[in-house]
Structures are given as C-alpha cells and as structure tokens.
Motif scaffolding. Structure first.
Motif, PDB file in Angstrom:
ATOM      1  N   MET A   1       0.848  -1.196   0.000  1.00  0.00           N
ATOM      2  CA  MET A   1       0.000   0.000   0.000  1.00  0.00           C
ATOM      3  C   MET A   1       0.885   1.249   0.000  1.00  0.00           C
ATOM      4  O   MET A   1       0.953   1.987   0.967  1.00  0.00           O
ATOM      5  CB  MET A   1      -0.931   0.001   1.209  1.00  0.00           C
ATOM      6  CG  MET A   1      -2.050   1.026   1.131  1.00  0.00           C
ATOM      7  SD  MET A   1      -3.266   0.859   2.465  1.00  0.00           S
ATOM      8  CE  MET A   1      -2.282   1.234   3.901  1.00  0.00           C
ATOM      9  N   THR A   2       1.589   1.447  -1.101  1.00  0.00           N
ATOM     10  CA  THR A   2       2.470   2.607  -1.227  1.00  0.00           C
ATOM     11  C   THR A   2       2.182   3.327  -2.537  1.00  0.00           C
ATOM     12  O   THR A   2       1.698   2.726  -3.502  1.00  0.00           O
ATOM     13  CB  THR A   2       3.950   2.197  -1.193  1.00  0.00           C
ATOM     14  OG1 THR A   2       4.198   1.270  -2.266  1.00  0.00           O
ATOM     15  CG2 THR A   2       4.301   1.542   0.140  1.00  0.00           C
ATOM     16  N   LEU A   3       2.517   4.614  -2.580  1.00  0.00           N
ATOM     17  CA  LEU A   3       2.386   5.406  -3.795  1.00  0.00           C
ATOM     18  C   LEU A   3       3.578   5.157  -4.705  1.00  0.00           C
ATOM     19  O   LEU A   3       4.643   4.748  -4.249  1.00  0.00           O
ATOM     20  CB  LEU A   3       2.317   6.890  -3.438  1.00  0.00           C
ATOM     21  CG  LEU A   3       1.083   7.345  -2.654  1.00  0.00           C
ATOM     22  CD1 LEU A   3       1.291   8.765  -2.153  1.00  0.00           C
ATOM     23  CD2 LEU A   3      -0.169   7.249  -3.505  1.00  0.00           C
ATOM     24  N   PRO A   4       3.450   5.410  -6.010  1.00  0.00           N
ATOM     25  CA  PRO A   4       4.622   5.360  -6.896  1.00  0.00           C
ATOM     26  C   PRO A   4       5.729   6.261  -6.372  1.00  0.00           C
ATOM     27  O   PRO A   4       5.468   7.331  -5.800  1.00  0.00           O
ATOM     28  CB  PRO A   4       4.063   5.862  -8.231  1.00  0.00           C
ATOM     29  CG  PRO A   4       2.605   5.524  -8.185  1.00  0.00           C
ATOM     30  CD  PRO A   4       2.208   5.689  -6.741  1.00  0.00           C
ATOM     31  N   ALA A   5       6.970   5.850  -6.561  1.00  0.00           N
ATOM     32  CA  ALA A   5       8.109   6.551  -5.969  1.00  0.00           C
ATOM     33  C   ALA A   5       8.185   8.010  -6.387  1.00  0.00           C
ATOM     34  O   ALA A   5       8.680   8.854  -5.637  1.00  0.00           O
ATOM     35  CB  ALA A   5       9.405   5.822  -6.336  1.00  0.00           C
ATOM     36  N   ALA A   6       7.715   8.339  -7.600  1.00  0.00           N
ATOM     37  CA  ALA A   6       7.827   9.707  -8.107  1.00  0.00           C
ATOM     38  C   ALA A   6       6.873  10.672  -7.411  1.00  0.00           C
ATOM     39  O   ALA A   6       7.019  11.891  -7.540  1.00  0.00           O
ATOM     40  CB  ALA A   6       7.569   9.730  -9.611  1.00  0.00           C
ATOM     41  N   ILE A   7       5.906  10.162  -6.678  1.00  0.00           N
ATOM     42  CA  ILE A   7       4.903  11.025  -6.038  1.00  0.00           C
ATOM     43  C   ILE A   7       5.414  11.439  -4.664  1.00  0.00           C
ATOM     44  O   ILE A   7       5.550  10.602  -3.761  1.00  0.00           O
ATOM     45  CB  ILE A   7       3.555  10.301  -5.932  1.00  0.00           C
ATOM     46  CG1 ILE A   7       2.983  10.067  -7.328  1.00  0.00           C
ATOM     47  CG2 ILE A   7       2.576  11.104  -5.078  1.00  0.00           C
ATOM     48  CD1 ILE A   7       1.678   9.313  -7.345  1.00  0.00           C
ATOM     49  N   ASP A   8       5.692  12.744  -4.522  1.00  0.00           N
ATOM     50  CA  ASP A   8       6.232  13.228  -3.247  1.00  0.00           C
ATOM     51  C   ASP A   8       5.521  14.469  -2.734  1.00  0.00           C
ATOM     52  O   ASP A   8       5.982  15.119  -1.797  1.00  0.00           O
ATOM     53  CB  ASP A   8       7.733  13.510  -3.373  1.00  0.00           C
ATOM     54  CG  ASP A   8       8.029  14.632  -4.359  1.00  0.00           C
ATOM     55  OD1 ASP A   8       7.090  15.115  -5.037  1.00  0.00           O
ATOM     56  OD2 ASP A   8       9.205  15.036  -4.458  1.00  0.00           O
ATOM     57  N   SER A   9       4.382  14.831  -3.346  1.00  0.00           N
ATOM     58  CA  SER A   9       3.636  16.018  -2.911  1.00  0.00           C
ATOM     59  C   SER A   9       2.170  15.670  -2.736  1.00  0.00           C
ATOM     60  O   SER A   9       1.662  14.698  -3.315  1.00  0.00           O
ATOM     61  CB  SER A   9       3.774  17.145  -3.932  1.00  0.00           C
ATOM     62  OG  SER A   9       3.052  16.839  -5.118  1.00  0.00           O
ATOM     63  N   VAL A  10       1.478  16.504  -1.962  1.00  0.00           N
ATOM     64  CA  VAL A  10       0.044  16.315  -1.759  1.00  0.00           C
ATOM     65  C   VAL A  10      -0.697  16.409  -3.100  1.00  0.00           C
ATOM     66  O   VAL A  10      -1.557  15.581  -3.416  1.00  0.00           O
ATOM     67  CB  VAL A  10      -0.499  17.358  -0.767  1.00  0.00           C
ATOM     68  CG1 VAL A  10      -2.026  17.325  -0.730  1.00  0.00           C
ATOM     69  CG2 VAL A  10       0.068  17.121   0.621  1.00  0.00           C
ATOM     70  N   GLY A  11      -0.356  17.416  -3.904  1.00  0.00           N
ATOM     71  CA  GLY A  11      -1.043  17.588  -5.177  1.00  0.00           C
ATOM     72  C   GLY A  11      -0.911  16.373  -6.077  1.00  0.00           C
ATOM     73  O   GLY A  11      -1.893  15.907  -6.667  1.00  0.00           O
ATOM     74  N   ALA A  12       0.302  15.846  -6.197  1.00  0.00           N
ATOM     75  CA  ALA A  12       0.521  14.682  -7.053  1.00  0.00           C
ATOM     76  C   ALA A  12      -0.208  13.458  -6.515  1.00  0.00           C
ATOM     77  O   ALA A  12      -0.756  12.656  -7.286  1.00  0.00           O
ATOM     78  CB  ALA A  12       2.019  14.414  -7.176  1.00  0.00           C
ATOM     79  N   ALA A  13      -0.231  13.292  -5.193  1.00  0.00           N
ATOM     80  CA  ALA A  13      -0.930  12.147  -4.606  1.00  0.00           C
ATOM     81  C   ALA A  13      -2.433  12.223  -4.871  1.00  0.00           C
ATOM     82  O   ALA A  13      -3.077  11.215  -5.186  1.00  0.00           O
ATOM     83  CB  ALA A  13      -0.652  12.087  -3.105  1.00  0.00           C
ATOM     84  N   CYS A  14      -2.999  13.423  -4.756  1.00  0.00           N
ATOM     85  CA  CYS A  14      -4.440  13.594  -5.025  1.00  0.00           C
ATOM     86  C   CYS A  14      -4.757  13.312  -6.484  1.00  0.00           C
ATOM     87  O   CYS A  14      -5.747  12.630  -6.800  1.00  0.00           O
ATOM     88  CB  CYS A  14      -4.874  14.994  -4.637  1.00  0.00           C
ATOM     89  SG  CYS A  14      -4.850  15.293  -2.854  1.00  0.00           S
TER      90      CYS A  14
ATOM     91  N   ARG B   1       2.587  20.618  -0.946  1.00  0.00           N
ATOM     92  CA  ARG B   1       2.819  21.310  -2.212  1.00  0.00           C
ATOM     93  C   ARG B   1       1.734  20.880  -3.198  1.00  0.00           C
ATOM     94  O   ARG B   1       1.394  19.701  -3.274  1.00  0.00           O
ATOM     95  CB  ARG B   1       4.213  20.939  -2.742  1.00  0.00           C
ATOM     96  CG  ARG B   1       4.715  21.810  -3.878  1.00  0.00           C
ATOM     97  CD  ARG B   1       6.176  21.497  -4.206  1.00  0.00           C
ATOM     98  NE  ARG B   1       6.333  20.177  -4.814  1.00  0.00           N
ATOM     99  CZ  ARG B   1       7.002  19.161  -4.290  1.00  0.00           C
ATOM    100  NH1 ARG B   1       7.592  19.292  -3.108  1.00  0.00           N
ATOM    101  NH2 ARG B   1       7.096  18.008  -4.921  1.00  0.00           N
ATOM    102  N   PHE B   2       1.222  21.832  -3.947  1.00  0.00           N
ATOM    103  CA  PHE B   2       0.098  21.575  -4.842  1.00  0.00           C
ATOM    104  C   PHE B   2       0.555  21.870  -6.264  1.00  0.00           C
ATOM    105  O   PHE B   2       0.280  22.922  -6.830  1.00  0.00           O
ATOM    106  CB  PHE B   2      -1.112  22.404  -4.395  1.00  0.00           C
ATOM    107  CG  PHE B   2      -1.547  22.033  -3.003  1.00  0.00           C
ATOM    108  CD1 PHE B   2      -2.466  21.019  -2.794  1.00  0.00           C
ATOM    109  CD2 PHE B   2      -0.972  22.643  -1.893  1.00  0.00           C
ATOM    110  CE1 PHE B   2      -2.833  20.647  -1.508  1.00  0.00           C
ATOM    111  CE2 PHE B   2      -1.330  22.284  -0.605  1.00  0.00           C
ATOM    112  CZ  PHE B   2      -2.269  21.275  -0.413  1.00  0.00           C
ATOM    113  N   ASP B   3       1.267  20.898  -6.825  1.00  0.00           N
ATOM    114  CA  ASP B   3       1.965  21.072  -8.095  1.00  0.00           C
ATOM    115  C   ASP B   3       1.389  20.205  -9.211  1.00  0.00           C
ATOM    116  O   ASP B   3       2.051  19.941 -10.202  1.00  0.00           O
ATOM    117  CB  ASP B   3       3.457  20.751  -7.911  1.00  0.00           C
ATOM    118  CG  ASP B   3       3.688  19.414  -7.210  1.00  0.00           C
ATOM    119  OD1 ASP B   3       2.692  18.748  -6.853  1.00  0.00           O
ATOM    120  OD2 ASP B   3       4.862  19.048  -7.019  1.00  0.00           O
ATOM    121  N   ALA B   4       0.167  19.743  -9.031  1.00  0.00           N
ATOM    122  CA  ALA B   4      -0.486  18.917 -10.049  1.00  0.00           C
ATOM    123  C   ALA B   4      -1.901  19.425 -10.256  1.00  0.00           C
ATOM    124  O   ALA B   4      -2.609  19.726  -9.290  1.00  0.00           O
ATOM    125  CB  ALA B   4      -0.511  17.450  -9.607  1.00  0.00           C
TER     126      ALA B   4
END
Length: 269
Positions: free
Chosen positions: A1-14, A45-48
């Motif tokens: 239950m982990t996110l892809p390694a490239a996802i490191d921000s709240v925006g990208a995770a959402c 960070r909201f970069d997506a």
C-alpha cells in the motif's frame, strides 16, 4: 500500500487517486495517500492539476438520474442489493470528492485542512470497501447495476470556489445522508438484514465527522472574510445547488456536526 516513488507532494498524490479508474486501485491509492501524509512523506505542495473528471471504470454504466431504474421495496433482497449498490457508488465518488477538494483547494488552507480531508478520503475508501464486500456476500458486486453521475456534478459546479464546495458537498449532500440513513437502517432491520443495518450505522458515525470537517473549515474561512457563516452558506446554496433542501432533518446528527438550524432553516422547502 504505497504510492509510486515519483509522487512526493500532496497535489501529485491527489491527482493519482483521481486518475486511477479501477475501484480496488482507487481504494488502495486513497489509503496510500492518507498513510503517506500521516507519515510525513508528502510535501504540502500543490503542483499537479486536478482533472475535470476523475477516471472511471467501464462498469457501472452511468445514467442520468431520471433514467435510473426503480429499486422497489427494500423487503426484497433484490431491492436491498440495489440500495447497497447505489450507496457503494456514492462512496466511490466520495473518494474522488475528498481528494479533489484537497488537491484543488488545499493550498488556500493550513496543513491541518489536508490532514482532515485525507482522513475523510481514507474513510470513504473504507466505506466503499465495506459496501462492495457486502454486495459480494449477497451474490452481487459493484458495477453489476447502473449508477448515476449526479454527485460529481456538484464538483463541476463548485470547481472554482472552495467555500461553495464545502457548502454543497459536506454541508448539503453529506448532511442529507445524515437525514435519511436512520430510516434506511430501520428498513434493513425490518427486512431482517441486521448485517447491512449495522454497517450503515458505522458509516453514518463517520459521516457525522465528515460534515463536521466541512462545517469547521467553512466557518473558519467565512469568519476570516468577516462574513456571517450561516448567511454566506445560504447565499452559496441558493447560487450553486439546484435541488430542494427539504425536511425532515436529523437535527441531532447535524448539531453534532456543528451544522445548526440557523444554517438551513431558511432554505427548507
């Protein structure tokens, strides 16, 4: 239950949650995003950019609300399956609503806002999992019946206004669920389906907290603007919500969530 390694921000995770179409994949992405935030693995960070519409699986077929088949009386197992399927779809869409709220508007609020709505998103995912499991116990599954896309229309309507989103989604739509769920639980109990009734009671307890989160952040933002929260709520509901705000209201559950009668009495039809 982990996110892809490239996802490191709240925006990208959402965005990852919203762009995951398969129900189990979306469920796992929501849980992983909430866990990563809780462990301090996501930058605030909201970069997506959030998509206009989330990714959806091939099933269920999405119909306009007026083309949805009638469910019938809940005494029959078929009708109970149809009701549980409709609720599962609501919870599936609610996962996206929670993460869209964070990704679209979270940068305008303190980090605690993200924390509250990450928890809401994880709980919506858990609710969906409970309902889908119950459907399978009854010989069905999510996607076996059509569903309607009316709930996401509220997201489209409020995509440009954080306060409108809070007013309409948790403080109108989820508050309405507090009004109708006790009667639904009674009907399931009357049909002898105690397992489903208990599950709906558990979900309702969480939904009180979700309405409370919406009310808390709405009031904080309106007071910061120097506006009266109840009055501003009524303005936004009249502007953005097309349906009726109708009794009977579950005043007790609403009050537990901080949504007191001065918010909605003037809107009641």
């Amino acid at each position: 239950m982990t996110l892809p390694a490239a996802i490191d921000s709240v925006g990208a995770a959402c965005a990852h949650v919203l762009l995951t179409p398969h129900p189990r994949g979306k469920l796992m992405a929501a849980r992983a995003a909430a866990r990563a935030w809780r462990l301090g693995m996501l930058a605030h960070r909201f970069d997506a950019a959030m998509p206009d519409r989330p990714a959806r699986p091939d099933a269920p077929e999405l119909l306009p609300p007026n083309r949805m088949p009638r469910r019938g009386k809940i005494g029959s197992e078929r009708a109970r399956i149809a009701m549980l399927h409709a609720l599962a779809h609501i919870e599936f869409v609610a996962i996206d609503l929670a993460f869209d709220l964070i990704g679209r508007f979270g940068g305008r609020f303190p980090a605690a806002f993200t924390g509250d709505w990450m928890q809401v998103g994880a709980e919506e995912a858990m609710h969906f999992a409970l309902l889908d499991r119950r459907l399978r116990q009854m010989g069905s599954f999510y996607g076996a019946l059509p569903a309607h896309d009316g709930l996401w229309q509220a997201a489209i309507e409020t995509a440009g206004d954080a306060l409108a989103r809070l007013a309409i989604v948790p403080m109108v739509l989820e508050a309405r669920a507090l009004d109708i769920t006790p009667a639904t639980i009674e009907r399931f109990e009357g049909a002898g389906d105690v397992t489903s009734a208990r599950m709906l009671g558990r979900i309702m307890t969480d939904e009180i907290r979700h309405v409370a989160a919406g009310t808390k952040w709405f009031c904080a933002a309106t007071e910061r603007m120097g506006a009266d929260p109840a009055n501003h709520y009524q303005i936004l509901v009249k502007r953005h919500f097309r349906g009726p705000i109708k009794p009977p209201f579950n005043d007790s559950a609403r009050r537990q969530a901080g949504l007191t009668r001065d918010f909605y009495d003037a809107l009641a039809t």
